[in-house]
Design an enzyme around this catalytic site. Structure first.
Site, PDB file in Angstrom:
ATOM      1  CB  ALA A 172       9.575  -1.168  -3.420  1.00 46.74           C
ATOM      2  CG  LEU A 226       4.406  -1.534   5.260  1.00 42.24           C
ATOM      3  CD1 LEU A 226       3.238  -2.383   4.860  1.00 42.24           C
ATOM      4  CD2 LEU A 226       5.199  -1.921   6.368  1.00 42.24           C
ATOM      5  N   PRO A 264       0.830  -1.109  -0.011  1.00 46.62           N
ATOM      6  CG  PRO A 264      -0.570  -1.564   1.830  1.00 46.62           C
ATOM      7  CD  PRO A 264       0.636  -2.108   1.130  1.00 46.62           C
ATOM      8  CG  ASP A 321      12.853   3.451   3.462  1.00 43.46           C
ATOM      9  OD1 ASP A 321      13.466   3.321   4.559  1.00 43.46           O
ATOM     10  OD2 ASP A 321      11.692   4.163   3.450  1.00 43.46           O
ATOM     11  N   GLY A 352       2.203   4.709   0.646  1.00 42.26           N
ATOM     12  CA  GLY A 352       2.123   5.803   2.184  1.00 42.26           C
ATOM     13  C   GLY A 352       1.814   5.020   3.253  1.00 42.26           C
TER      14      GLY A 352
HETATM   15  C1  MEV Z   1      11.166   6.267   6.118  1.00 42.53           C
HETATM   16  O1  MEV Z   1      10.698   4.835   5.713  1.00 42.53           O
HETATM   17  C2  MEV Z   1      12.550   6.187   7.010  1.00 42.53           C
HETATM   18  C3  MEV Z   1      12.894   7.901   7.345  1.00 42.53           C
HETATM   19  O2  MEV Z   1      13.868   7.423   8.238  1.00 42.53           O
HETATM   20  C4  MEV Z   1      13.094   8.640   6.040  1.00 42.53           C
HETATM   21  C5  MEV Z   1      14.679   8.204   5.348  1.00 42.53           C
HETATM   22  O3  MEV Z   1      15.246   7.597   6.046  1.00 42.53           O
HETATM   23  O4  MEV Z   1      14.680   8.713   4.399  1.00 42.53           O
HETATM   24  C6  MEV Z   1      11.683   8.355   7.911  1.00 42.53           C
END
Ligand code: MEV
Length: 314
Positions: A90, A85, A80, A130, A82
């Site tokens: 991805a 996850l 999903p 990420d 926003g």
């Molecule tokens: C978002 O999944 C993780 C954050 O730390 C942003 C990032 O590291 O780019 C909030």
């Protein structure tokens, strides 16, 4: 025609603090996004003309990784958007991966570096947690220092992130998705404002960094009880940083006492939480009763890979 898929992620410890160069630990999950590149007579996404505003990540990926004739990019997602996850990472990694393999240059370090640039550009500010987790898969430790399992280093301005492979023992996590879409960029900016203006913000970020390092040892030793306690502490600090949400709080509270530990995961402000548990059914039920959508996830999954068939397959 070239196709690439990439997994989503959960952040076990360290979100937000990692943007400031502190360590963070993330695990790839068994939800993926597939992207397929085909030659076309115009730049398009899922058959619609590409628009920078609507297709921010895909269009930035094109600028970063493609320098060639018009293509159509088809994407298919199990994550999903926003939800916290890793859907934007991805989609970015799978697009960059498909474009580089179409050019015969698929190589994980270059996929991760280009994908980080895309996220950083679209979000205004980002860490590589990420995008590197979606690229490498398994578990990923990002830290300012280089240690065992080193994969690659990513630099931006004065910040350096060393990306490491991390073994993931068999553990069960349930995601509790609030159904509330939360964009990462504004939450990252909010935390920056707090850290820039308040010494307390700096000490909260520093404490998260310590939690991550403690958590890495606990993960290696399979110490679920201590991992759970650290998750709860990390969650409280994220609330103090202002990225919590009442819907998340309700679900995290419902999981306390019936799981090893729980916390929000990703940017916060809605999105998702995770609970570490031996009883996924009981925790799923508690999440549902508290208004969340439970998703039992497998962790430590494979990273970005080219797909020969071009279609989605599990
Ligand atoms: C978002 O999944 C993780 C954050 O730390 C942003 C990032 O590291 O780019 C909030």
């Amino acid at each position: 025609m070239t196709s690439c898929s990439a997994p989503g992620k959960i952040i076990l410890f360290g979100e937000h603090a990692v943007v400031f160069g502190k360590p963070a630990l993330a695990l790839a999950i068994d939800l993926r996004i597939w992207s397929r590149v085909t030659r076309s007579n115009q730049y398009s996404v899922n058959g619609h003309p590409m628009k920078k505003r609507h297709h921010a990540y895909v269009s930035a990926a094109l600028d970063e990784a493609w320098n060639g004739p018009p293509i159509n990019i088809d994407t298919e997602s199990e994550i999903p958007s926003g939800s916290g996850l890793g859907s934007s990472a991805a989609v970015t990694v799978s697009c960059v991966g498909a474009m580089l393999s179409e050019k015969g240059r698929f190589e994980p370090e270059s996929v991760a570096k280009k994908s980080f640039e895309v996220e950083n550009l679209v979000q205004g500010r980002a860490s590589p947690i990420d995008t590197s987790t979606s690229t490498h898969g398994h578990g990923v430790l990002v830290s300012p220092d280089r240690s065992d399992g080193f994969l690659w280093r990513i630099d931006k301005g004065s910040t350096s992130w060393n990306i490491h492979h991390c073994e993931v023992p068999a553990m069960k996590f349930v995601v509790g998705y609030t159904g509330i879409h939360a964009a990462t960029g504004p939450l990252v900016s909010k935390v920056k404002k707090l850290v820039d203006s308040d010494a307390k913000g700096v000490s909260l970020i520093n404490r998260i960094g310590e939690i991550v390092l403690d958590g890495v040892v606990c993960l290696k030793n399979g110490d679920k009880q201590r991992l759970g306690a650290l998750m709860l502490e990390n969650h409280e600090i994220l609330n103090e940083l202002g990225v919590g949400h009442p819907a998340l709080e309700k679900i995290v509270n419902a999981c306390k006492g019936i799981s090893h530990g729980a916390k929000l995961t990703g940017a916060g402000g809605g999105g998702s939480m995770i609970a570490l548990t031996d009883d996924t059914e009981r925790v799923s039920e508690a999440i549902r009763e508290a208004g969340g959508i439970p998703i039992v996830v497998r962790v430590g999954c494979e990273g970005a890979r080219t797909e020969s068939s071009g279609v989605r397959k599990r």
